[in-house]
Design an enzyme around this catalytic site. Structure first.
Site, PDB file in Angstrom:
ATOM      1  N   THR A 285     -38.118  12.363  -1.867  1.00  0.00           N
ATOM      2  CA  THR A 285     -37.387  11.053  -2.021  1.00  0.00           C
ATOM      3  C   THR A 285     -37.015  10.397  -2.633  1.00  0.00           C
ATOM      4  O   THR A 285     -38.001   9.268  -2.033  1.00  0.00           O
ATOM      5  CB  THR A 285     -35.771  11.147  -1.401  1.00  0.00           C
ATOM      6  OG1 THR A 285     -35.531  12.564  -0.914  1.00  0.00           O
ATOM      7  CG2 THR A 285     -34.649  10.751  -1.428  1.00  0.00           C
TER       8      THR A 285
ATOM      9  N   ARG B 294     -25.019  22.690  -1.352  1.00  0.00           N
ATOM     10  CA  ARG B 294     -25.708  21.755  -0.462  1.00  0.00           C
ATOM     11  C   ARG B 294     -25.796  20.255  -0.817  1.00  0.00           C
ATOM     12  O   ARG B 294     -26.372  19.986  -1.173  1.00  0.00           O
ATOM     13  CB  ARG B 294     -27.076  22.482   0.344  1.00  0.00           C
ATOM     14  CG  ARG B 294     -27.598  21.601   1.726  1.00  0.00           C
ATOM     15  CD  ARG B 294     -28.025  20.920   1.082  1.00  0.00           C
ATOM     16  NE  ARG B 294     -29.029  19.629   2.411  1.00  0.00           N
ATOM     17  CZ  ARG B 294     -29.594  18.556   2.364  1.00  0.00           C
ATOM     18  NH1 ARG B 294     -30.157  18.076   0.821  1.00  0.00           N
ATOM     19  NH2 ARG B 294     -30.644  17.653   3.502  1.00  0.00           N
TER      20      ARG B 294
ATOM     21  N   ASP C 136     -28.230  13.634   2.973  1.00  0.00           N
ATOM     22  CA  ASP C 136     -27.163  12.371   2.967  1.00  0.00           C
ATOM     23  C   ASP C 136     -27.190  11.159   1.999  1.00  0.00           C
ATOM     24  O   ASP C 136     -26.696  10.594   2.215  1.00  0.00           O
ATOM     25  CB  ASP C 136     -28.484  11.900   4.444  1.00  0.00           C
ATOM     26  CG  ASP C 136     -29.876  12.084   3.827  1.00  0.00           C
ATOM     27  OD1 ASP C 136     -30.420  12.802   3.201  1.00  0.00           O
ATOM     28  OD2 ASP C 136     -30.259  10.848   3.586  1.00  0.00           O
TER      29      ASP C 136
HETATM   30  N1  ASP Z   1     -33.045  13.256   2.166  1.00  0.00           N
HETATM   31  C1  ASP Z   1     -32.956  14.107   1.621  1.00  0.00           C
HETATM   32  C2  ASP Z   1     -31.413  15.379   1.837  1.00  0.00           C
HETATM   33  O1  ASP Z   1     -31.859  15.854   2.864  1.00  0.00           O
HETATM   34  C3  ASP Z   1     -34.247  15.377   1.195  1.00  0.00           C
HETATM   35  C4  ASP Z   1     -35.714  13.830   1.380  1.00  0.00           C
HETATM   36  O2  ASP Z   1     -35.396  13.048   1.492  1.00  0.00           O
HETATM   37  O3  ASP Z   1     -36.676  14.524   0.990  1.00  0.00           O
HETATM   38  O4  ASP Z   1     -31.767  15.654   0.500  1.00  0.00           O
END
Ligand code: ASP
Length: 275
Positions: free
Chosen positions: A138, A166, A169
């Site tokens: 991310t 889904r 955050d």
């Molecule tokens: N926070 C992101 C999510 O849960 C995934 C990530 O940061 O790798 O969608």
């Protein structure tokens, strides 16, 4: 330029780079789709915008900015996000555009193990091959500009093998992204379902503001709360004075992050302790 333009530009570069789990290179849902989440917040007005489950916006961060600039809303999801982007002339792409073999293989592995994977949990720690480095997940950006304005932005494909539909955050203001000129700008990465329960990005701001912790301590404490609930990941933050706070849950499995300041050489921090 403005902090808002800086974080938008930084995120776009990372979204276009197939190595990162954002835009091109996003991870796959359990049903083999790429569903993209992104958000942005302006600390000067506390206006924010986000898209979730977008399937066709080439640069989801521009979709997030559109929601902020052109609508009454803060978060637009699914078909509505794609429609808004299309109607406003953003570059739209077919799902095929987001395909990368290594993310597809990661989905197959996750399915075999019946696991939900963070993008960073797959590759080898020590490999020098960029494509095999585990930490390219991310993407987030935070900035303080010459007018004292803070901004934060985050973009992601989410977690490998997540349920279709889904939402994590990253598009949730206060969980994955937060900016407030009175305190800090924050972007988070990690187990989103837990970051949401901690309200992690806002938590950094609250700790800074109400507990008068410095931004580094505030980031560490927010990450500790994520860890306490069984999550993992990291936080990048910057306060209104330009001090930064970087924290993550695992000592060795850190995050790539970098810092650019006027008149100073940019610094990139590599996860295994190299600078
Ligand atoms: N926070 C992101 C999510 O849960 C995934 C990530 O940061 O790798 O969608």
């Amino acid at each position: 330029g403005s902090a808002m333009d800086a974080v938008t530009a930084a995120i776009m570069v990372l979204e276009d780079d197939p190595n990162f789990n954002a835009g091109k290179g996003a991870v796959f849902t359990a049903d083999g789709f790429n569903e993209l989440d992104a958000s942005i917040m302006d600390g000067s007005t506390k206006k924010a915008g986000a898209v979730a489950m977008a399937r066709h916006i080439k640069n989801p961060i521009l979709g997030a900015r559109l929601v902020m600039d052109k609508t009454w809303h803060t978060l637009v999801a699914g078909e509505g996000a794609d429609k808004l982007a299309k109607e406003n002339g953003l570059e739209m792409v077919d799902q095929k555009y987001f395909f990368t073999q290594f993310r597809y293989d990661a989905l197959q592995k996750a399915k075999e193990k019946q696991k939900l994977l963070l993008d960073s949990e797959k590759a080898k720690k020590t490999s020098l091959n960029l494509h095999e480095r585990p930490y390219l997940g991310t993407v987030g950006a935070i900035a303080l500009d010459k007018n004292g304005n803070l901004a934060a932005a985050t973009s992601t494909g989410g977690m490998t093998n997540k349920m279709t539909g889904r939402i994590g955050d990253s598009p949730i203001i206060g969980s994955g992204t937060y900016a407030d000129n009175d305190s800090v700008a924050v972007s988070c990465t990690g187990t989103g379902d837990i970051y949401m329960r901690v309200n992690a990005a806002h938590e950094v701001s609250a700790l800074y503001k109400y507990k008068t912790q410095d931004v580094q301590k505030a980031a560490e404490e927010a990450v500790a709360q994520v860890k306490a609930l069984g999550g993992s990941g990291g936080i990048i933050s910057i306060d209104k004075h330009g001090h930064t706070g970087f924290a993550w849950t695992k000592d060795k499995l850190g995050m790539y992050h970098g810092e650019a300041r006027l008149g100073a050489k940019p610094i990139v921090y590599w996860p295994l302790g190299e600078k």
